[in-house]
Design a protein around this motif. Structure first.
Motif, PDB file in Angstrom:
ATOM      1  N   VAL A 178      22.596 -25.933  -9.453  1.00 61.72           N
ATOM      2  CA  VAL A 178      22.286 -24.635  -9.817  1.00 61.72           C
ATOM      3  C   VAL A 178      22.605 -23.551  -8.857  1.00 61.72           C
ATOM      4  N   ARG A 179      23.546 -22.871  -9.237  1.00 63.32           N
ATOM      5  CA  ARG A 179      24.281 -22.110  -8.154  1.00 63.32           C
ATOM      6  C   ARG A 179      24.123 -20.589  -8.555  1.00 63.32           C
ATOM      7  N   ARG A 180      23.827 -19.996  -7.585  1.00 69.32           N
ATOM      8  CA  ARG A 180      24.254 -18.420  -7.418  1.00 69.32           C
ATOM      9  C   ARG A 180      25.715 -17.929  -7.317  1.00 69.32           C
TER      10      ARG A 180
ATOM     11  N   THR B 292      23.712 -16.876 -12.235  1.00 70.61           N
ATOM     12  CA  THR B 292      23.412 -18.386 -12.024  1.00 70.61           C
ATOM     13  C   THR B 292      24.267 -19.161 -12.593  1.00 70.61           C
TER      14      THR B 292
ATOM     15  N   GLU C  48      24.872 -27.883  -0.872  1.00 72.11           N
ATOM     16  CA  GLU C  48      24.119 -26.541  -1.272  1.00 72.11           C
ATOM     17  C   GLU C  48      22.773 -26.680  -1.935  1.00 72.11           C
ATOM     18  N   THR C  49      21.938 -25.869  -1.803  1.00 78.92           N
ATOM     19  CA  THR C  49      20.417 -25.808  -2.147  1.00 78.92           C
ATOM     20  C   THR C  49      20.574 -25.444  -3.559  1.00 78.92           C
ATOM     21  N   ASN C  50      19.721 -26.198  -4.375  1.00 75.27           N
ATOM     22  CA  ASN C  50      19.347 -25.751  -5.994  1.00 75.27           C
ATOM     23  C   ASN C  50      18.075 -25.059  -5.865  1.00 75.27           C
ATOM     24  N   TRP C  51      17.937 -23.885  -6.460  1.00 70.81           N
ATOM     25  CA  TRP C  51      16.752 -23.157  -6.808  1.00 70.81           C
ATOM     26  C   TRP C  51      16.166 -23.487  -8.132  1.00 70.81           C
ATOM     27  N   TYR C  52      14.917 -23.508  -8.309  1.00 68.74           N
ATOM     28  CA  TYR C  52      14.313 -23.675  -9.814  1.00 68.74           C
ATOM     29  C   TYR C  52      12.966 -22.420  -9.634  1.00 68.74           C
TER      30      TYR C  52
ATOM     31  N   GLY D 180      21.742 -12.656 -17.592  1.00 70.00           N
ATOM     32  CA  GLY D 180      21.731 -13.883 -16.484  1.00 70.00           C
ATOM     33  C   GLY D 180      21.310 -15.171 -17.032  1.00 70.00           C
ATOM     34  N   THR D 181      21.341 -15.988 -16.286  1.00 70.09           N
ATOM     35  CA  THR D 181      20.726 -17.295 -16.782  1.00 70.09           C
ATOM     36  C   THR D 181      19.592 -17.850 -15.770  1.00 70.09           C
ATOM     37  N   ALA D 182      18.618 -18.393 -16.453  1.00 70.07           N
ATOM     38  CA  ALA D 182      17.400 -18.505 -15.599  1.00 70.07           C
ATOM     39  C   ALA D 182      17.124 -20.245 -15.711  1.00 70.07           C
ATOM     40  N   VAL D 183      17.028 -20.929 -14.671  1.00 67.14           N
ATOM     41  CA  VAL D 183      16.725 -22.386 -14.627  1.00 67.14           C
ATOM     42  C   VAL D 183      15.073 -22.520 -14.392  1.00 67.14           C
TER      43      VAL D 183
END
Lengths: 123, 123, 123, 123
Positions: C83-85, C95, B49-53, B94-97
């Motif tokens: 990092v997962r949605r 997230t 799965e893709t990680n987004w930053y 929410g959570t921000a990375v």
């Protein structure tokens, strides 16, 4: 485990490109990284001692690094660290510190650039 | 401690550049990284799965990244990871990375480029 | 790529251990890491904001972490960042920031310990 | 920059503890890490070559590591990498690969343990 490492530094010389008998391109260059550390006694930032690495690139990364990078260039390198004992035909021994690079790029902290995408891939 | 992280990935959009009231340039972009892993059952490599930053660049790196990078570009990013809880005026949480980048460059695994050194520095 | 990360921090709660239908032990705990950074204006070190992670351990590491670690313990954790949605049945989205741990240990910066080797392996 | 590195490995010998003239405790030990890699031709996982490091611990970490760790123990070590050229009084030269450790712990992948918190700190 495999130790992954990332280094921001400067090329100590030009990139050398060779091709193995089996047709695998391998590019190598020397990389210098100098840490900045906070000196508590003097209450200021100072240069630490420089770390030197031998970086190896393979396949497309080898060819593109050779075509793009030169001595003195600032780069970001990420890859796998290898610490090797060696002994030559004269009985001399030593330790080599290599990085097998997975990704390399000009560090945009120090300038701007252009980029030409080659081949296929995601993105 | 400060968690350092290095990501090889692709820009999910263009770079946005803003300047703060105090004159600090800040560039931001979205970064996607998709791991490859070996599936033991199927005995083959598959996409994970893709990680987004969200990546933030400051000062010269902000200006140079904005001038150089575009949507879809492959990059190497190294910096400091920030995992933040947020809550907006509607009570949503929410959570921000985020990654505060120290170095960014086009990944030469995927192409060749040119580079123009700006300003001063070692090397 | 797979983002590897190492965190030195403190357990925010006790370790929870579950076993999947297929017999795989999985242990999870919350981990807090607070960076120290040098404030140039004030010329002193200050606490930054805390990063929170959900750590997952598998197989023998899951069982041993559950038997050994408790709330408030200082640890070193190294693993792979995810990092997962997510979206739940009520349409809420968020997230999650997880670490799949490869290695975990009590951080000897903060105390001493004993250790009992289990099973087989190198060393 | 400062290269941070994390190693999971095994102690190659016992921990040596010295105290400097200025009263600083320093503990050192040898650390071996053997990577596992997937051999595409043979379609199986094989051992790679072993990386050897000299690890240095300071202050409370030095004293606690000396009191806790022994030869053959599995550990997680995180710290700063130093690659140094040396030359002795006989004119011999070499390269040393050291890690200045920030955190060290028994790796719970391989066993269980107990822990006694000393001194003060967060958590």
């Amino acid at each position: 485990m495999t130790e992954t490492i990332t280094v921001r530094g400067f090329l100590g010389g030009d990139v050398r490109l060779v091709t193995t008998d089996r047709g695998l391109p391998i590019a190598t260059f020397r990389l210098a990284s100098t840490p900045r550390r906070f000196d508590r006694e003097r209450q200021t930032w100072v240069d630490g001692e420089t770390n030197w690495y031998s970086v190896a690139c393979f396949r497309s990364l080898a060819q593109n690094a050779h075509a793009t990078l030169g001595k003195g260039d600032p780069v970001v390198v990420t890859g796998r660290l290898k610490v090797r004992r060696w002994e030559n035909e004269h009985g001399q021994r030593g330790t080599a510190v290599d990085i097998d690079a997975d990704g390399v790029g000009h560090d945009l902290t120090f300038g701007t650039g252009s980029f030409v995408r080659l081949g296929t891939g995601p993105g």
